[in-house]
Write a protein that holds these residues in place. Structure first.
Motif, PDB file in Angstrom:
ATOM      1  N   THR A 313       1.029  -1.167   0.073  1.00 44.69           N
ATOM      2  CA  THR A 313       0.101  -0.128   0.058  1.00 44.69           C
ATOM      3  C   THR A 313       0.936   1.108   0.036  1.00 44.69           C
ATOM      4  O   THR A 313       2.148   1.223   0.533  1.00 44.69           O
ATOM      5  CB  THR A 313      -1.139  -0.158   1.101  1.00 44.69           C
ATOM      6  N   ILE A 359      -7.049  -4.874  -1.338  1.00 48.02           N
ATOM      7  CA  ILE A 359      -7.214  -5.484   0.054  1.00 48.02           C
ATOM      8  C   ILE A 359      -8.821  -6.256  -0.402  1.00 48.02           C
ATOM      9  O   ILE A 359      -9.051  -7.238   0.167  1.00 48.02           O
ATOM     10  CB  ILE A 359      -6.904  -4.701   1.267  1.00 48.02           C
ATOM     11  N   THR A 360      -9.670  -5.162  -0.958  1.00 43.96           N
ATOM     12  CA  THR A 360     -11.070  -5.758  -0.932  1.00 43.96           C
ATOM     13  C   THR A 360     -11.314  -6.862  -1.345  1.00 43.96           C
ATOM     14  O   THR A 360     -11.933  -7.883  -1.050  1.00 43.96           O
ATOM     15  CB  THR A 360     -11.834  -4.558  -1.593  1.00 43.96           C
ATOM     16  N   VAL A 435     -17.300   0.890  -0.447  1.00 40.38           N
ATOM     17  CA  VAL A 435     -16.013   0.889   0.320  1.00 40.38           C
ATOM     18  C   VAL A 435     -14.851   1.679  -0.528  1.00 40.38           C
ATOM     19  O   VAL A 435     -15.004   1.887  -1.820  1.00 40.38           O
ATOM     20  CB  VAL A 435     -15.174  -0.580   0.418  1.00 40.38           C
ATOM     21  N   GLY A 436     -13.762   2.405   0.280  1.00 42.34           N
ATOM     22  CA  GLY A 436     -12.916   2.835  -0.650  1.00 42.34           C
ATOM     23  C   GLY A 436     -12.540   4.310  -0.148  1.00 42.34           C
ATOM     24  O   GLY A 436     -11.573   4.998  -0.326  1.00 42.34           O
ATOM     25  N   GLU A 437     -13.509   4.961  -0.134  1.00 46.23           N
ATOM     26  CA  GLU A 437     -13.558   6.371   0.359  1.00 46.23           C
ATOM     27  C   GLU A 437     -14.909   6.750   0.913  1.00 46.23           C
ATOM     28  O   GLU A 437     -15.739   6.186   0.902  1.00 46.23           O
ATOM     29  CB  GLU A 437     -13.223   7.207  -0.900  1.00 46.23           C
ATOM     30  N   PRO A 438     -14.906   8.077   1.583  1.00 48.73           N
ATOM     31  CA  PRO A 438     -16.173   8.647   1.944  1.00 48.73           C
ATOM     32  C   PRO A 438     -17.072   8.678   0.809  1.00 48.73           C
ATOM     33  O   PRO A 438     -16.624   8.890  -0.408  1.00 48.73           O
ATOM     34  CB  PRO A 438     -15.870   9.935   2.493  1.00 48.73           C
ATOM     35  N   ASP A 460     -21.730   1.220   4.316  1.00 52.75           N
ATOM     36  CA  ASP A 460     -20.819   2.169   4.124  1.00 52.75           C
ATOM     37  C   ASP A 460     -19.600   1.399   5.364  1.00 52.75           C
ATOM     38  O   ASP A 460     -19.437   1.985   6.143  1.00 52.75           O
ATOM     39  CB  ASP A 460     -21.063   3.492   4.430  1.00 52.75           C
ATOM     40  N   THR A 461     -18.690   0.763   4.448  1.00 55.76           N
ATOM     41  CA  THR A 461     -17.580   0.233   5.316  1.00 55.76           C
ATOM     42  C   THR A 461     -16.342   0.865   5.163  1.00 55.76           C
ATOM     43  O   THR A 461     -15.648   1.067   4.197  1.00 55.76           O
ATOM     44  CB  THR A 461     -17.544  -1.172   4.590  1.00 55.76           C
ATOM     45  N   PHE A 462     -15.978   1.177   6.335  1.00 55.01           N
ATOM     46  CA  PHE A 462     -14.625   2.096   6.345  1.00 55.01           C
ATOM     47  C   PHE A 462     -13.593   0.989   6.932  1.00 55.01           C
ATOM     48  O   PHE A 462     -13.827   0.417   7.739  1.00 55.01           O
ATOM     49  CB  PHE A 462     -14.655   3.052   7.313  1.00 55.01           C
ATOM     50  N   TRP A 463     -12.550   0.818   6.063  1.00 54.04           N
ATOM     51  CA  TRP A 463     -11.488  -0.103   6.706  1.00 54.04           C
ATOM     52  C   TRP A 463     -10.117   0.188   5.513  1.00 54.04           C
ATOM     53  O   TRP A 463     -10.113   1.437   4.972  1.00 54.04           O
ATOM     54  CB  TRP A 463     -11.870  -1.453   6.311  1.00 54.04           C
ATOM     55  N   GLN A 464      -8.953  -0.521   5.974  1.00 46.22           N
ATOM     56  CA  GLN A 464      -7.942  -0.196   5.287  1.00 46.22           C
ATOM     57  C   GLN A 464      -7.121  -1.456   5.052  1.00 46.22           C
ATOM     58  O   GLN A 464      -7.332  -2.467   5.498  1.00 46.22           O
ATOM     59  CB  GLN A 464      -6.890   0.693   5.973  1.00 46.22           C
ATOM     60  N   THR A 465      -6.178  -1.599   4.119  1.00 47.87           N
ATOM     61  CA  THR A 465      -5.199  -2.738   3.640  1.00 47.87           C
ATOM     62  C   THR A 465      -4.864  -3.103   5.048  1.00 47.87           C
ATOM     63  O   THR A 465      -4.644  -4.416   5.542  1.00 47.87           O
ATOM     64  CB  THR A 465      -4.051  -2.410   2.774  1.00 47.87           C
ATOM     65  N   ASP A 549      -6.600   8.903   8.866  1.00 47.04           N
ATOM     66  CA  ASP A 549      -7.757   9.480   8.435  1.00 47.04           C
ATOM     67  C   ASP A 549      -8.533  10.581   9.646  1.00 47.04           C
ATOM     68  O   ASP A 549      -8.205  10.329  10.680  1.00 47.04           O
ATOM     69  CB  ASP A 549      -9.024   8.501   8.149  1.00 47.04           C
ATOM     70  N   ARG A 564      -8.375  11.683   4.089  1.00 47.95           N
ATOM     71  CA  ARG A 564      -6.836  11.462   4.621  1.00 47.95           C
ATOM     72  C   ARG A 564      -6.461  12.772   5.289  1.00 47.95           C
ATOM     73  O   ARG A 564      -6.680  13.926   4.789  1.00 47.95           O
ATOM     74  CB  ARG A 564      -6.047  10.882   3.666  1.00 47.95           C
TER      75      ARG A 564
HETATM   76  C1  WTA Z   1     -10.225   5.331   2.573  1.00 51.99           C
HETATM   77  C2  WTA Z   1      -9.425  -0.038   1.391  1.00 51.99           C
HETATM   78  C3  WTA Z   1     -14.264   6.745   3.923  1.00 51.99           C
HETATM   79  C4  WTA Z   1      -9.746   5.774   3.925  1.00 51.99           C
HETATM   80  C5  WTA Z   1     -10.365  -1.185   1.956  1.00 51.99           C
HETATM   81  C6  WTA Z   1      -8.725   4.830   4.178  1.00 51.99           C
HETATM   82  C7  WTA Z   1     -12.784   5.185   3.291  1.00 51.99           C
HETATM   83  C8  WTA Z   1      -8.309   4.216   2.888  1.00 51.99           C
HETATM   84  C9  WTA Z   1     -13.725   4.161   3.337  1.00 51.99           C
HETATM   85  C10 WTA Z   1      -7.774   2.874   2.742  1.00 51.99           C
HETATM   86  C11 WTA Z   1     -15.021   4.539   3.799  1.00 51.99           C
HETATM   87  C12 WTA Z   1     -11.853   3.134   2.813  1.00 51.99           C
HETATM   88  N1  WTA Z   1     -15.196   5.879   4.016  1.00 51.99           N
HETATM   89  N2  WTA Z   1     -13.030   6.689   3.494  1.00 51.99           N
HETATM   90  N3  WTA Z   1     -15.883   3.740   3.814  1.00 51.99           N
HETATM   91  N4  WTA Z   1     -13.026   3.097   3.034  1.00 51.99           N
HETATM   92  N5  WTA Z   1     -11.749   4.553   2.941  1.00 51.99           N
HETATM   93  O1  WTA Z   1      -5.912   0.619   1.993  1.00 51.99           O
HETATM   94  O2  WTA Z   1      -8.804   6.841   3.658  1.00 51.99           O
HETATM   95  O3  WTA Z   1      -6.920   0.784  -0.213  1.00 51.99           O
HETATM   96  O4  WTA Z   1      -7.710   5.009   5.102  1.00 51.99           O
HETATM   97  O5  WTA Z   1      -8.242   0.031   1.788  1.00 51.99           O
HETATM   98  O6  WTA Z   1      -9.395   4.379   2.089  1.00 51.99           O
HETATM   99  O7  WTA Z   1      -7.511   2.485   1.645  1.00 51.99           O
HETATM  100  P1  WTA Z   1      -6.821   1.077   1.292  1.00 51.99           P
END
Ligand code: WTA
Length: 698
Positions: A313, A359-360, A435-438, A460-465, A549, A564
């Motif tokens: 990442t 990662i998704t 997923v991926g951004e707001p 609306d799933t917030f997460w990261q790699t 974030d 971010r």
């Molecule tokens: C952003 C993707 C808002 C955030 C799974 C995070 C989100 C980064 C959301 C991780 C969401 C991911 N709402 N922001 N539902 N999901 N993000 O590692 O900034 O590719 O830190 O993982 O994507 O991106 P990554």
């Protein structure tokens, strides 16, 4: 932490038929389980672990950790003493224990409509065992790293599960990355084997993957670190005649044989073939190897903390970080989040549109769905090809019930209105995810109303790699939803919001999003650089994992990700570091300095706005601009192509020489109110920068 009551008005609820039979049917149940997950993790996860196969049970604490750099090294250890195999759990266990051998694991839908395959759990197991034996035959052993650079085909899943089966560590590189990016990742993870394919089509565009892979392998050789072997899957069929654009056939010494036998039921249009250079010293043909391999392969029993995979990442220094996940914790977490966040039911047909290169795709195409015995759609193509209805056509074709995509795809389709959506029924849909951004509330509303006909909750799933799985997310039947909010923490996750001084904020507030304790799926280290792991995530606020974030909590306790707050940009849901793009620009001989900032973009979320300072005597021109854009594509990949570029004879800097990105962001947006610029060393650059703004960035 979790509010006692959540609002019942001005929020969105799941329909009653979803609530009936849901794993977590209401907010009370969510709260009860959440408390249990925090207060008695051993019991909470212990119950979940009973559904999995363990060769030996764990002996130590469920989670043992140090999250505080001031108290020593950071470590996270889950289920010490247990041994298992995630591939065994995903395939053999489902087949033998749950009798799912004949269940479809994947409906593969190719780039071209009509290009399709299906594979059952039993067939997948056979393919995986054969390929696992192939890996062993070419010398791959437990702990070895294997790079995978493949399109979205079933064989990509086969390759990753085969690695997992023998305890090898896969490092998948998204097939849109450039040769340079692949090279960098292969070198960093010290891979002895690369698995790739001849090529693939993205819409109308041919990607000659093997050609790019070879370029990367040559770079490794030039560095004196050759990769021993490269296995190539022949994905594009051989029936296509060579077009004038295609390269001559590979040297005949040891060519990849024709693919008469597999895959039988593919129908493909006549199209140019990929260029397939062939180096008999290194290259091996997937099909030849697999042909002679046995369908049985005893899994390697792995310790809980054995590495499962590395996934790179972006890092704020510009050098990507190899995020490392390990076997048991990741398995439990990917499986549990999948089951509860999509409220997985055995008759579901689930579709996640992400690429497995991110990662998704790891957690929610391969490991989460398969460990649950789910049926998924695996899609190779684009949402816009051959037309704007493709996604909905696929939803109807396979009667998809749970659908997971990115806000950028939603915004893109939204531009074309509701007609392409309404051409199809979509009445099978039950849960929608993003997923991926707001997600902006407007896109959420469109997704909810037009796509889901107001019948499907949107998770609306917030997460990261780094987090391995969802960390802030609604549960579809339990959590009243607010458009744009990722709502509340998943089980085992304890979020907090900190101010600049590292103090925890209570009630409605805004600041840094951090986590106070680990959950099973959190990353364990940066491959080969534990110190970077500690410095990146744990140094700024000792005792906390820092996400990078920003986050706001509203009066009802809902979490809203604000984006971010480090030097990272999120373009179409993909994280890019500004430093990475800057260093690609600076490598051009005409450029002396570059600064890259984000500018809001209606579809991509953010776009790249680049300021370049040229060396003395070089004139700025559109030709140079094109060259620079090309250079970034070659260094990183098409996802990093600059959207806007401007000449910057001077950059706004502080007296100590630090570029003031805050000011550049304003210039990119054409906002004249710059705030406090008293620390600027030379304020005359500002007018010049406004005058030179990129004319297309209106
Ligand atoms: C952003 C993707 C808002 C955030 C799974 C995070 C989100 C980064 C959301 C991780 C969401 C991911 N709402 N922001 N539902 N999901 N993000 O590692 O900034 O590719 O830190 O993982 O994507 O991106 P990554």
């Amino acid at each position: 932490m979790i509010p006692d009551k959540v609002p019942q008005e001005d929020v969105y609820h799941a329909p009653q038929d979803l609530v009936k039979g849901a794993h977590v049917p209401n907010f009370e149940k969510y709260k009860e389980l959440y408390l249990k997950s925090i207060q008695s993790p051993e019991e909470f996860w212990g119950d979940i672990a009973k559904d999995f196969f363990w060769k030996t049970k764990h002996t130590g604490k469920f989670l043992d950790y140090n999250f505080d750099v001031t108290k020593g090294n950071i470590y996270i250890q889950c289920m010490e003493g247990a041994t298992t195999n995630i591939c065994y759990n995903a395939l053999d266990w489902n087949i033998h224990q749950r009798n799912l051998g004949d269940k479809v694991a994947f409906y593969w839908e190719g780039n071209e409509p009509g290009d399709e395959l299906k594979v059952t759990y039993r067939e997948l197991l056979h393919q995986v065992c054969k390929f696992a034996n192939v890996l062993k035959s070419v010398g791959v052993r437990k702990g070895d790293r294997v790079s995978i650079y493949m399109p979205m085909v079933v064989e990509l899943v086969v390759a990753m599960l085969a690695c997992a089966r023998i305890g090898a560590v896969h490092s998948i590189v998204f097939a849109g990355f450039s040769a340079e990016s692949l090279f960098e990742r292969i070198m960093d993870s010290q891979c002895s084997l690369l698995i790739t394919a001849d090529g693939f089509y993205r819409g109308d565009k041919l990607i000659s993957l093997k050609l790019i892979a070879d370029d990367a392998l040559q770079r490794c050789r030039d560095k004196g670190v050759p990769v021993e072997k490269c296995i190539m899957l022949k994905h594009l069929s051989k029936e296509q005649p060579d077009s004038p654009a295609a390269s001559p056939s590979p040297p005949a010494k040891r060519p990849c044989p024709d693919l008469q036998e597999t895959p039988k039921d593919k129908v493909r249009k006549i199209r140019p073939k990929a260029q397939v250079p062939w180096n008999p010293e290194v290259d091996l043909c997937w099909h030849t190897l697999v042909d002679g391999a046995s369908e049985e392969c005893e899994p390697e029993w792995c310790a809980s903390e054995d590495p499962l995979f590395i996934l790179y990442t972006s890092g704020s220094t510009g050098k990507p970080k190899g995020v490392l996940h390990t076997v048991s914790g990741y398995m439990l977490y990917a499986a549990t989040t999948f089951k509860l966040v999509f409220d997985y039911q055995p008759d579901d047909v689930y579709w996640c549109t992400a690429d497995i290169g991110w990662i998704t795709g790891h957690s929610y195409i391969t490991y989460g769905p398969l460990t649950n015995g789910a049926t998924s759609v695996l899609f190779e193509g684009l949402p816009t090809y051959p037309d704007m209805s493709r996604m909905w056509e696929i939803v109807d074709k396979y009667q998809v019930t749970k659908f997971y995509t990115a806000p950028t795809a939603i915004r893109l389709l939204m531009k074309y209105g509701s007609a392409p959506v309404q051409k199809f029924r979509r009445d099978s849909l039950k849960v929608l995810g993003t997923v991926g951004e707001p997600i902006n509330p407007e896109a959420w509303q469109w997704y909810y109303s037009v796509v889901g006909e107001k019948k499907c909750p949107v998770v609306d799933t917030f997460w990261q790699t780094e987090t391995g799985g969802h960390v802030l997310t609604p549960l579809p039947a339990a959590t009243p939803m607010k458009p744009g909010s990722a709502t509340f923490p998943f089980f085992g996750v304890v979020p907090a919001i900190l101010n600049e001084s590292g103090e925890e904020l209570e009630g409605p507030s805004e600041g840094y999003l951090v986590f106070k304790q680990p959950w099973p799926g959190i990353m364990r280290t940066v491959y080969g650089n534990h110190q970077r792991f500690e410095a990146t995530y744990f140094q700024k606020f000792p005792g906390y994992y820092v996400t990078g974030d920003g986050c706001r909590r509203d009066q009802d306790g809902y979490f809203w990700i604000t984006g971010r707050i480090d030097d990272m940009l999120n373009v179409s849901g993909h994280l890019l570091s500004t430093a990475e793009v800057e260093s690609a620009l600076v490598e051009h001989p005409a450029v002396s300095e570059a600064a890259v900032v984000g500018r809001p973009h209606p579809v991509k979320g953010e776009s790249l706005y680049c300021f370049v300072t040229l060396i003395d005597g070089v004139a700025y021109s559109t030709t140079l601009e094109t060259e620079l854009k090309q250079q970034v594509r070659e260094k990183i990949g098409a996802i990093a192509t600059p959207d806007y570029m401007q000449n910057a004879p001077g950059l706004p800097k502080t007296r100590s020489g630090k570029i003031m990105r805050r000011v550049l962001r304003k210039i990119a947006r054409n906002e004249r109110d710059l705030g406090d610029v008293s620390t600027l060393a030379d304020s005359s650059v500002i007018d010049q920068l406004f005058n030179n703004r990129c004319p297309t960035a209106v």
